[in-house]
Design a protein around this motif. Structure first.
Motif, PDB file in Angstrom:
ATOM      1  N   UNK A 592       0.835  -1.190   0.000  1.00  0.00           N
ATOM      2  CA  UNK A 592       0.000   0.000   0.000  1.00  0.00           C
ATOM      3  C   UNK A 592       0.876   1.249   0.000  1.00  0.00           C
ATOM      4  N   UNK A 593       0.541   2.233  -0.833  1.00  0.00           N
ATOM      5  CA  UNK A 593       1.344   3.458  -0.865  1.00  0.00           C
ATOM      6  C   UNK A 593       0.972   4.448   0.239  1.00  0.00           C
ATOM      7  N   UNK A 594       0.010   4.085   1.111  1.00  0.00           N
ATOM      8  CA  UNK A 594      -0.470   5.054   2.097  1.00  0.00           C
ATOM      9  C   UNK A 594       0.647   5.537   3.015  1.00  0.00           C
ATOM     10  N   UNK A 595       1.483   4.598   3.470  1.00  0.00           N
ATOM     11  CA  UNK A 595       2.558   4.977   4.376  1.00  0.00           C
ATOM     12  C   UNK A 595       3.474   5.994   3.734  1.00  0.00           C
ATOM     13  N   UNK A 596       3.827   5.750   2.462  1.00  0.00           N
ATOM     14  CA  UNK A 596       4.714   6.678   1.774  1.00  0.00           C
ATOM     15  C   UNK A 596       4.046   8.044   1.591  1.00  0.00           C
ATOM     16  N   UNK A 597       2.753   8.029   1.213  1.00  0.00           N
ATOM     17  CA  UNK A 597       2.028   9.299   1.062  1.00  0.00           C
ATOM     18  C   UNK A 597       2.002  10.063   2.383  1.00  0.00           C
ATOM     19  N   UNK A 598       1.775   9.322   3.482  1.00  0.00           N
ATOM     20  CA  UNK A 598       1.749   9.979   4.788  1.00  0.00           C
ATOM     21  C   UNK A 598       3.113  10.564   5.118  1.00  0.00           C
ATOM     22  N   UNK A 599       4.178   9.862   4.718  1.00  0.00           N
ATOM     23  CA  UNK A 599       5.528  10.360   4.965  1.00  0.00           C
ATOM     24  C   UNK A 599       5.721  11.680   4.240  1.00  0.00           C
ATOM     25  N   UNK A 600       5.404  11.694   2.936  1.00  0.00           N
ATOM     26  CA  UNK A 600       5.638  12.906   2.145  1.00  0.00           C
ATOM     27  C   UNK A 600       4.744  14.037   2.628  1.00  0.00           C
ATOM     28  N   UNK A 601       3.434  13.745   2.795  1.00  0.00           N
ATOM     29  CA  UNK A 601       2.538  14.840   3.164  1.00  0.00           C
ATOM     30  C   UNK A 601       2.776  15.275   4.605  1.00  0.00           C
ATOM     31  N   UNK A 602       3.105  14.329   5.500  1.00  0.00           N
ATOM     32  CA  UNK A 602       3.396  14.714   6.886  1.00  0.00           C
ATOM     33  C   UNK A 602       4.643  15.584   6.962  1.00  0.00           C
ATOM     34  N   UNK A 603       5.678  15.193   6.210  1.00  0.00           N
ATOM     35  CA  UNK A 603       6.897  15.998   6.184  1.00  0.00           C
ATOM     36  C   UNK A 603       6.613  17.382   5.613  1.00  0.00           C
ATOM     37  N   UNK A 604       5.830  17.435   4.513  1.00  0.00           N
ATOM     38  CA  UNK A 604       5.506  18.721   3.897  1.00  0.00           C
ATOM     39  C   UNK A 604       4.699  19.577   4.867  1.00  0.00           C
ATOM     40  N   UNK A 605       3.809  18.931   5.594  1.00  0.00           N
ATOM     41  CA  UNK A 605       2.985  19.638   6.581  1.00  0.00           C
ATOM     42  C   UNK A 605       3.874  20.305   7.630  1.00  0.00           C
ATOM     43  N   UNK A 606       4.817  19.540   8.184  1.00  0.00           N
ATOM     44  CA  UNK A 606       5.723  20.098   9.192  1.00  0.00           C
ATOM     45  C   UNK A 606       6.564  21.222   8.616  1.00  0.00           C
ATOM     46  N   UNK A 607       7.076  21.008   7.403  1.00  0.00           N
ATOM     47  CA  UNK A 607       7.928  22.020   6.779  1.00  0.00           C
ATOM     48  C   UNK A 607       7.129  23.301   6.517  1.00  0.00           C
ATOM     49  N   UNK A 608       5.916  23.140   5.994  1.00  0.00           N
ATOM     50  CA  UNK A 608       5.100  24.306   5.664  1.00  0.00           C
ATOM     51  C   UNK A 608       4.725  25.069   6.929  1.00  0.00           C
ATOM     52  N   UNK A 609       4.425  24.351   7.991  1.00  0.00           N
ATOM     53  CA  UNK A 609       4.098  25.044   9.241  1.00  0.00           C
ATOM     54  C   UNK A 609       5.314  25.801   9.772  1.00  0.00           C
ATOM     55  N   UNK A 610       6.491  25.154   9.653  1.00  0.00           N
ATOM     56  CA  UNK A 610       7.707  25.785  10.148  1.00  0.00           C
ATOM     57  C   UNK A 610       7.947  27.136   9.471  1.00  0.00           C
ATOM     58  N   UNK A 611       7.716  27.156   8.142  1.00  0.00           N
ATOM     59  CA  UNK A 611       8.021  28.370   7.374  1.00  0.00           C
ATOM     60  C   UNK A 611       6.784  29.209   7.100  1.00  0.00           C
ATOM     61  N   UNK A 612       5.664  28.883   7.735  1.00  0.00           N
ATOM     62  CA  UNK A 612       4.421  29.654   7.581  1.00  0.00           C
ATOM     63  C   UNK A 612       3.972  29.731   6.120  1.00  0.00           C
ATOM     64  N   UNK A 613       4.060  28.613   5.412  1.00  0.00           N
ATOM     65  CA  UNK A 613       3.574  28.585   4.025  1.00  0.00           C
ATOM     66  C   UNK A 613       2.162  28.006   4.083  1.00  0.00           C
ATOM     67  N   UNK A 614       1.172  28.851   4.246  1.00  0.00           N
ATOM     68  CA  UNK A 614      -0.139  28.351   4.662  1.00  0.00           C
ATOM     69  C   UNK A 614      -0.828  27.523   3.618  1.00  0.00           C
ATOM     70  N   UNK A 615      -0.663  27.886   2.305  1.00  0.00           N
ATOM     71  CA  UNK A 615      -1.345  27.079   1.281  1.00  0.00           C
ATOM     72  C   UNK A 615      -0.827  25.644   1.307  1.00  0.00           C
ATOM     73  N   UNK A 616       0.489  25.497   1.547  1.00  0.00           N
ATOM     74  CA  UNK A 616       1.066  24.143   1.564  1.00  0.00           C
ATOM     75  C   UNK A 616       0.593  23.368   2.797  1.00  0.00           C
ATOM     76  N   UNK A 617       0.344  24.102   3.892  1.00  0.00           N
ATOM     77  CA  UNK A 617      -0.188  23.435   5.077  1.00  0.00           C
ATOM     78  C   UNK A 617      -1.525  22.790   4.742  1.00  0.00           C
ATOM     79  N   UNK A 618      -2.399  23.590   4.071  1.00  0.00           N
ATOM     80  CA  UNK A 618      -3.730  23.075   3.744  1.00  0.00           C
ATOM     81  C   UNK A 618      -3.628  21.895   2.785  1.00  0.00           C
ATOM     82  N   UNK A 619      -2.815  22.075   1.724  1.00  0.00           N
ATOM     83  CA  UNK A 619      -2.723  21.009   0.716  1.00  0.00           C
ATOM     84  C   UNK A 619      -2.183  19.723   1.340  1.00  0.00           C
ATOM     85  N   UNK A 620      -1.092  19.851   2.119  1.00  0.00           N
ATOM     86  CA  UNK A 620      -0.497  18.616   2.649  1.00  0.00           C
ATOM     87  C   UNK A 620      -1.433  17.945   3.656  1.00  0.00           C
ATOM     88  N   UNK A 621      -2.163  18.746   4.439  1.00  0.00           N
ATOM     89  CA  UNK A 621      -3.108  18.139   5.379  1.00  0.00           C
ATOM     90  C   UNK A 621      -4.201  17.394   4.622  1.00  0.00           C
TER      91      UNK A 621
END
Lengths: 681, 105
Positions: A592-621
């Protein structure tokens, strides 16, 4: 517009503020380029995707966890060497690292070693070995397992990115507010720390649930709780600890995040904040965490000492109860991490006594291991060397722990290098040595060939020698009063000890290099090290009763168990390695690719929150939750291994097994060992 | 479908409906106690606490199907252990922070 697209991210985030930071970031980027390049060159992308990244096989997930932990170990050891070099030249001199950078180093070193080296290492080893020991075909929730791996890796990736973009937190691995609040740490560093920790602690909580359910529900028929190998008992205890101890950390870091992002006042100086509650909650997690780290090593030693002494584990029941009582007591002592925070003496006394009590079950364990070795046929394998070094060094560390449990003494040495020496003395023998011996012990099971023995011994010598040289002097300078985390010091008397400690760090670096060399030579000479028959150490538990590497379904027929050391007993009664009368189709969880998707989107979520990139926060969530929701509509989650294929695999192995000459006990470490050992008489 | 599973299903449904009703009643009582103000303050607090405990029992018994029978012993042990840990964590936090507050006062 640019601000909308990139948030706070700009040119000044690039690591050109100091030469060391530039070099470190270049190494990370270069490493990534080399990995990507060599995978492309070997045309490995398809195999990587279908056999590893989307795999939900517990064995592969376990191996990936260990890979993550090795990469992070390399970074954190190098950081430790840099810090030791700085302190060696820091007498009355600013040295070569400015204070702010030094603070980043000790923060990342601690954060990585606990959350991204130790936790993935032990979870990886459990993931690989525990279901095999239980006689199960996988963990209870294989996809959740892959999501846990994804979240932990996302946190690790965030740590690596922080080396290239922006500066990391300077607040230490514990991140105490109010220093980590926005008013004192306005940069992105603390945010990196918060999101890396939050991601990994969510992953670890899920792992805890997964392991506990696996142990309760998936044991082989006949394996009552008190017939489980001790390694599985420690797995049960640490999963329960993870379930209860990880949430306080997640809550504390999220509350700190709310302070920083939403202008709340949980831990601020003003407006009713109480930063002592952060410290309290952090250690409500932190102390059980210490036992999450140490119990796995106890489990490993219980397996390796019994195996390499060729004796049944002495005092199995007492070891179980000691493990359980350590697990429960670990929830009653968290205050000893902040004796000096201002509660009155009677509170300190209660927690001090509770702390000393933990020495009792731990002592029981050490005696049980000694008595297991007593009159055993001891073979000094690499895991056995680690076990013996551990028993001596851990007792020293435990003794200093009992000293520190006395609040009066703690007032004297708190925040000094004495404490640093103490917890490294617990965690290196009590976690790292255990995990390294597990690595040597189960590597042949995982890959079908043994690790090079000579290099294994060199690694052991470097780690033990390096540890002794690096940390014994710290006890002395700590007792003399040298504060921990000093970038510069002004007492000439500390200086010689700092040189000795630097020599120790150099030896530890040699250990790291030797680990790489060992892996390289073992892979190159894998044909002479093969142990396909699957039982190279004369093992006692079920994982040794199958081929090495194990088939994806683990057991063609789920074994029946009627004692501790079931496989050893079967060998004694000559009922081991029997071909099943009949082969059946085996259902396995599909990739199942779910784990990998969660890895990428979870990492992007953390990164976007760190740098206040709000559109990316919404998309990755959306991607994160969307992939989990979509997965729940997929009803085709199983895959069948046809009985014909099972039969062919098993018959091939049984044929090879019957042609494998058993090797004498003394020749176990030579190339004559093809995975079968003759029982000594 | 034979009669037996159907009866079992009906029993199960009855259990859930009873649980829902009890849960609603146990939520309504504290709300009523606060909104009507018919009780003194201490009385309200105790009412809420007792209703909350009963609510937990109802959820365990009727929704999570935990009882004292042998087959559910594992679940019961886990719940008791959770209770112990929660008491340690919450009680310990209150004790420690309360003590620090008193020392600062």
């Amino acid at each position: 517009m640019i601000h909308f697209l990139f948030g706070e991210l700009g040119y000044n985030a690039l690591p050109f503020y100091s030469a060391i930071a530039t070099v470190a970031a270049s190494v990370v980027v270069l490493g990534a380029v080399v990995v990507v390049g060599s995978i492309t060159w070997l045309r490995g992308w398809r195999a990587l995707w279908s056999e590893w990244l989307t795999s939900v096989d517990h064995k592969r997930i376990g191996i990936m966890y260990v890979v993550v932990s090795f990469v992070m170990l390399a970074r954190a050891v190098i950081e430790a060497c840099v810090m030791r070099s700085q302190q060696a030249v820091a007498y009355d001199s600013p040295g070569f690292i400015p204070p702010e950078h030094f603070a980043q180093l000790f923060t990342t070193h601690g954060t990585i070693m606990i959350f991204f080296m130790a936790m993935p290492f032990l979870i990886g080893i459990y993931n690989f070995a525990m279901p095999l020991q239980l006689g199960a075909r996988d963990v209870s929730f294989p996809v959740m397992n892959s999501i846990s791996l994804g979240l932990t890796s996302a946190g690790a990736v965030l740590m690596m990115i922080s080396l290239c973009l922006g500066k990391f937190s300077t607040g230490g691995w514990t991140g105490y507010p109010p220093y980590t609040e926005l008013s004192f740490s306005p940069g992105v560093g603390v945010d990196y720390w918060i999101w890396a920790l939050t991601l990994s602690s969510l992953g670890n909580t899920m792992t805890g649930i997964n392991f506990a359910v696996t142990i309760y529900k998936k044991r082989a028929p006949g394996m009552t709780l008190f017939r489980m190998p001790l390694f599985c008992w420690t797995a049960l205890c640490i999963s329960i600890l993870m379930i209860f101890a990880m949430p306080p950390l997640t809550v504390a870091t999220l509350m700190l995040a709310m302070d920083r992002y939403l202008d709340m006042h949980f831990f601020t100086n003003a407006l009713g904040g109480n930063m002592m509650n952060y410290v309290n909650m952090f250690w409500l997690f932190g102390h059980p965490e210490v036992y999450i780290l140490i119990l796995p090593a106890f489990g490993v030693y219980s397996e390796t000492i019994a195996t390499f002494s060729n004796k049944r584990l002495y005092g199995y029941t007492s070891l179980v109860w000691a493990t359980v009582s350590i697990a429960v007591l670990s929830f009653t002592v968290w205050l000893h991490h902040f004796f000096t925070m201002g509660q009155d003496g009677s509170v300190n006394a209660v927690f001090g006594i509770a702390t000393m009590l933990i020495a009792i079950p731990t002592g029981v364990k050490v005696y049980d291991w000694l008595l297991t070795m007593f009159r055993g046929r001891i073979r000094l394998s690499v895991p056995m060397l680690y076990a013996s070094a551990f028993m001596i060094l851990f007792v020293v560390g435990g003794a200093t722990g009992v000293m520190l449990a006395n609040p009066g003494f703690d007032y004297q040495v708190h925040n000094t290098l004495f404490l640093v020496a103490h917890f490294h003395n617990m965690l290196i023998p009590g976690l790292l040595f255990g995990m390294l011996s597990a690595y040597h012990y189960w590597f042949p099971k995982a890959f079908g060939f043994r690790l090079n023995e000579v290099w294994g011994r060199i690694i052991f010598a470097c780690w033990t020698g390096g540890f002794l040289l690096a940390f014994m002097p710290l006890y002395i300078v700590g007792a003399l009063g040298m504060p921990r985390r000093s970038q510069e010091f002004f007492e000439a008397v500390y200086q010689p000890y700092m040189y000795v400690a630097l020599a120790g760090a150099a030896l530890v670096f040699c250990a790291l290099a030797s680990m790489a060399i060992q892996l390289w030579t073992s892979i190159r000479n894998r044909d002479s090290l093969r142990v396909f028959a699957g039982d190279p150490w004369n093992g006692r538990t079920l994982e040794w009763s199958i081929a090495a590497p194990p088939p994806e379904y683990n057991f063609a027929r789920i074994p029946k168990v009627d004692s501790v050391d079931a496989f050893y007993q079967a060998k004694q009664q000559r009922t081991a390695w029997r071909a099943p009368d009949e082969y059946f189709d085996i259902p396995l969880p599909a990739n199942s690719p779910v784990g990998f998707l969660c890895c990428v989107s979870g990492g992007a979520f953390g990164f976007a929150l760190t740098w206040h990139i709000w559109w990316a926060v919404v998309v990755s969530a959306l991607v994160f939750f969307g992939s989990i929701v979509l997965r729940s509509f997929n009803r085709d989650t199983m895959r069948i291994v046809p009985s014909g294929e099972v039969q062919e695999t098993e018959e091939n192995w049984l044929l090879a097994l019957s042609e494998t000459p058993p090797v004498a006990n003394e020749a176990m470490f030579t190339t004559a060992n093809r995975g079968l050992v003759r029982e000594p008489v | 479908m034979s009669a037996d599973p159907r009866r079992e299903r009906r029993q199960e449904l009855h259990g859930y409906i009873a649980g829902l009703c009890l849960a609603l009643i146990l939520s309504a009582i504290p709300f009523a106690a606060v909104m009507t103000g018919a009780l003194p303050r201490a009385g309200i607090v105790w009412t809420i606490a007792i209703a909350a405990l009963c609510q937990v029992m109802v959820h365990f018994r009727l929704f999570l199907h935990i009882d004292l029978s042998r087959s559910h012993r594992d679940d019961l042990q886990l719940i008791l252990f959770s209770l112990l840990i929660v008491v340690l964590m919450v009680g310990g936090t209150l004790w420690v922070l309360g003590n620090q507050r008193a020392m600062m006062g």
